[in-house]
Design an enzyme around this catalytic site. Structure first.
Site, PDB file in Angstrom:
ATOM      1  N   GLU A 128       0.816  -1.217   0.000  1.00 32.68           N
ATOM      2  CA  GLU A 128       0.000   0.000   0.000  1.00 32.68           C
ATOM      3  C   GLU A 128       0.851   1.269   0.000  1.00 32.68           C
ATOM      4  O   GLU A 128       0.362   2.349   0.348  1.00 32.68           O
ATOM      5  CB  GLU A 128      -0.924   0.021   1.223  1.00 32.68           C
ATOM      6  CG  GLU A 128      -1.987  -1.054   1.224  1.00 32.68           C
ATOM      7  CD  GLU A 128      -3.109  -0.802   0.225  1.00 32.68           C
ATOM      8  OE1 GLU A 128      -2.944   0.060  -0.660  1.00 32.68           O
ATOM      9  OE2 GLU A 128      -4.148  -1.478   0.332  1.00 32.68           O
ATOM     10  N   HIS A 146      -3.210   2.231   8.678  1.00 36.62           N
ATOM     11  CA  HIS A 146      -4.226   1.600   7.824  1.00 36.62           C
ATOM     12  C   HIS A 146      -4.539   0.225   8.387  1.00 36.62           C
ATOM     13  O   HIS A 146      -3.630  -0.560   8.644  1.00 36.62           O
ATOM     14  CB  HIS A 146      -3.706   1.475   6.391  1.00 36.62           C
ATOM     15  CG  HIS A 146      -4.513   0.557   5.525  1.00 36.62           C
ATOM     16  ND1 HIS A 146      -5.881   0.691   5.387  1.00 36.62           N
ATOM     17  CD2 HIS A 146      -4.152  -0.512   4.772  1.00 36.62           C
ATOM     18  CE1 HIS A 146      -6.325  -0.255   4.570  1.00 36.62           C
ATOM     19  NE2 HIS A 146      -5.293  -1.001   4.194  1.00 36.62           N
ATOM     20  N   HIS A 148      -7.646  -3.236   8.690  1.00 36.52           N
ATOM     21  CA  HIS A 148      -8.809  -3.936   8.147  1.00 36.52           C
ATOM     22  C   HIS A 148      -9.797  -4.219   9.277  1.00 36.52           C
ATOM     23  O   HIS A 148     -10.369  -5.301   9.355  1.00 36.52           O
ATOM     24  CB  HIS A 148      -8.380  -5.243   7.483  1.00 36.52           C
ATOM     25  CG  HIS A 148      -7.544  -5.043   6.259  1.00 36.52           C
ATOM     26  ND1 HIS A 148      -7.010  -6.093   5.547  1.00 36.52           N
ATOM     27  CD2 HIS A 148      -7.137  -3.914   5.607  1.00 36.52           C
ATOM     28  CE1 HIS A 148      -6.310  -5.636   4.524  1.00 36.52           C
ATOM     29  NE2 HIS A 148      -6.371  -4.307   4.542  1.00 36.52           N
ATOM     30  N   TYR A 167     -20.616  12.204  18.473  1.00 32.41           N
ATOM     31  CA  TYR A 167     -19.927  13.476  18.256  1.00 32.41           C
ATOM     32  C   TYR A 167     -18.423  13.343  18.041  1.00 32.41           C
ATOM     33  O   TYR A 167     -17.766  14.296  17.611  1.00 32.41           O
ATOM     34  CB  TYR A 167     -20.206  14.441  19.405  1.00 32.41           C
ATOM     35  CG  TYR A 167     -19.644  14.031  20.752  1.00 32.41           C
ATOM     36  CD1 TYR A 167     -18.292  14.191  21.059  1.00 32.41           C
ATOM     37  CD2 TYR A 167     -20.476  13.485  21.729  1.00 32.41           C
ATOM     38  CE1 TYR A 167     -17.787  13.829  22.289  1.00 32.41           C
ATOM     39  CE2 TYR A 167     -19.973  13.122  22.966  1.00 32.41           C
ATOM     40  CZ  TYR A 167     -18.624  13.288  23.239  1.00 32.41           C
ATOM     41  OH  TYR A 167     -18.120  12.919  24.461  1.00 32.41           O
ATOM     42  N   HIS A 208     -12.854  -2.669   2.422  1.00 33.13           N
ATOM     43  CA  HIS A 208     -11.405  -2.774   2.622  1.00 33.13           C
ATOM     44  C   HIS A 208     -11.002  -2.490   4.067  1.00 33.13           C
ATOM     45  O   HIS A 208     -10.413  -3.347   4.721  1.00 33.13           O
ATOM     46  CB  HIS A 208     -10.702  -1.814   1.657  1.00 33.13           C
ATOM     47  CG  HIS A 208      -9.219  -1.933   1.613  1.00 33.13           C
ATOM     48  ND1 HIS A 208      -8.451  -1.534   0.523  1.00 33.13           N
ATOM     49  CD2 HIS A 208      -8.322  -2.379   2.525  1.00 33.13           C
ATOM     50  CE1 HIS A 208      -7.170  -1.746   0.784  1.00 33.13           C
ATOM     51  NE2 HIS A 208      -7.069  -2.253   1.995  1.00 33.13           N
ATOM     52  N   TYR A 263     -10.080  20.353  23.733  1.00 33.55           N
ATOM     53  CA  TYR A 263     -10.109  19.269  24.711  1.00 33.55           C
ATOM     54  C   TYR A 263      -8.697  18.854  25.140  1.00 33.55           C
ATOM     55  O   TYR A 263      -7.765  18.914  24.338  1.00 33.55           O
ATOM     56  CB  TYR A 263     -10.827  18.058  24.103  1.00 33.55           C
ATOM     57  CG  TYR A 263     -10.890  16.849  24.997  1.00 33.55           C
ATOM     58  CD1 TYR A 263     -11.791  16.769  26.035  1.00 33.55           C
ATOM     59  CD2 TYR A 263     -10.020  15.781  24.790  1.00 33.55           C
ATOM     60  CE1 TYR A 263     -11.854  15.653  26.872  1.00 33.55           C
ATOM     61  CE2 TYR A 263     -10.067  14.652  25.606  1.00 33.55           C
ATOM     62  CZ  TYR A 263     -10.995  14.603  26.638  1.00 33.55           C
ATOM     63  OH  TYR A 263     -11.031  13.506  27.442  1.00 33.55           O
TER      64      TYR A 263
END
Length: 267
Positions: A128, A146, A148, A167, A208, A263
């Site tokens: 990737e 990334h 799955h 939220y 994916h 925050y």
């Protein structure tokens, strides 16, 4: 290998002492420093600047491996699926393709430049890589995770955008989009992901998985975990027969997003 906190502490210490050794350069071949020691075809480079750079690379690789292993431990990936990267100057460290994360050693570090040329290590980078490099070239991200993840992948096959179930969508910039399907590892998928990320810090990849970016590996990972959690909540709420989940309005999400920007602790 030490735990992630030790790796992050050491990375911070070394980065503070590295100075110009890690300054971002404009990418031109005639001005690019030689690759880190141990890189394929690298010339021998000595001096304090190179030592500092090598130390930062080593600490960043250790933190990357810790993060990659965490994706497995937390159930966000199975086997060698998913991938992790972090940018150090003009070098992108990435997990190698097809290697279980628990087998990765300090000597297995893999790095490429922003054009995809391998400058560190002998293992092949993740398949990737085009997606990771596109994100780094087009955004200010310093880390990409990334996965799955199961619930997020399920949602990606159902809707073009994660419904506003919570939220915390405001923490990634707004409603989480789904990048249209394209074969993994292709420029087409990278382009789809980049469009889905416009104004966002995370997206889903249709049929994916997930992709999240951040200013650090910690931030990219936390956004990944939050995204998987939101997807799970929506699936749970949607599974009750005869009832439909209440969703937030865009105005409610915007208000929450404004509060989220302030925050946490401040330096």
């Amino acid at each position: 290998m030490t735990d992630g906190h030790d790796a992050r502490d050491r990375l911070g210490e070394v980065e503070r002492g590295a100075g110009d050794a890690l300054g971002d350069r404009d990418g031109r071949d005639d001005e690019r420093e030689g690759p880190p020691a141990g890189a394929a075809g690298a010339a021998d480079v000595t001096g304090r600047g190179q030592d500092a750079r090598d130390a930062v690379i080593a600490a960043a690789w250790e933190e990357l491996v810790t993060t990659a292993r965490r994706t497995v431990t937390d159930g966000l990936v199975v086997g060698t699926s998913g991938n992790v990267s972090v940018r150090v100057g003009d070098t992108v460290l990435v997990t190698p393709t097809g290697v279980p994360y628990d087998r990765l050693k300090p000597s297995d570090a893999v790095g490429v430049d922003l054009d995809g040329r391998q400058v560190l290590g002998s293992l092949r980078p993740t398949s990737e890589l085009p997606m990771h490099l596109t994100v780094y070239r087009e955004t200010d991200a310093r880390a990409v995770v990334h996965t799955h993840a199961a619930h997020a992948t399920a949602v990606s096959a159902l809707v073009p955008e994660l419904p506003l179930i919570h939220y915390m969508a405001g923490a990634v910039g707004g409603p989480v989009r789904v990048a249209p399907y394209a074969t993994y590892g292709t420029p087409e998928l990278a382009a789809n992901v980049l469009r889905a990320l416009d104004g966002r810090a995370a997206c889903l990849l249709q049929n994916h998985g997930t992709l999240a970016l951040g200013a650090s590996l910690d931030q990219a990972y936390d956004r990944t975990a939050q995204l998987e959690w939101m997807c799970r909540v929506w699936l749970l709420a949607s599974s009750v027969p005869g009832l439909a989940p209440t969703l937030l309005s865009p105005a409610q999400l915007e208000e929450a997003g404004e509060r989220l920007r302030g925050y946490g602790q401040r330096d």
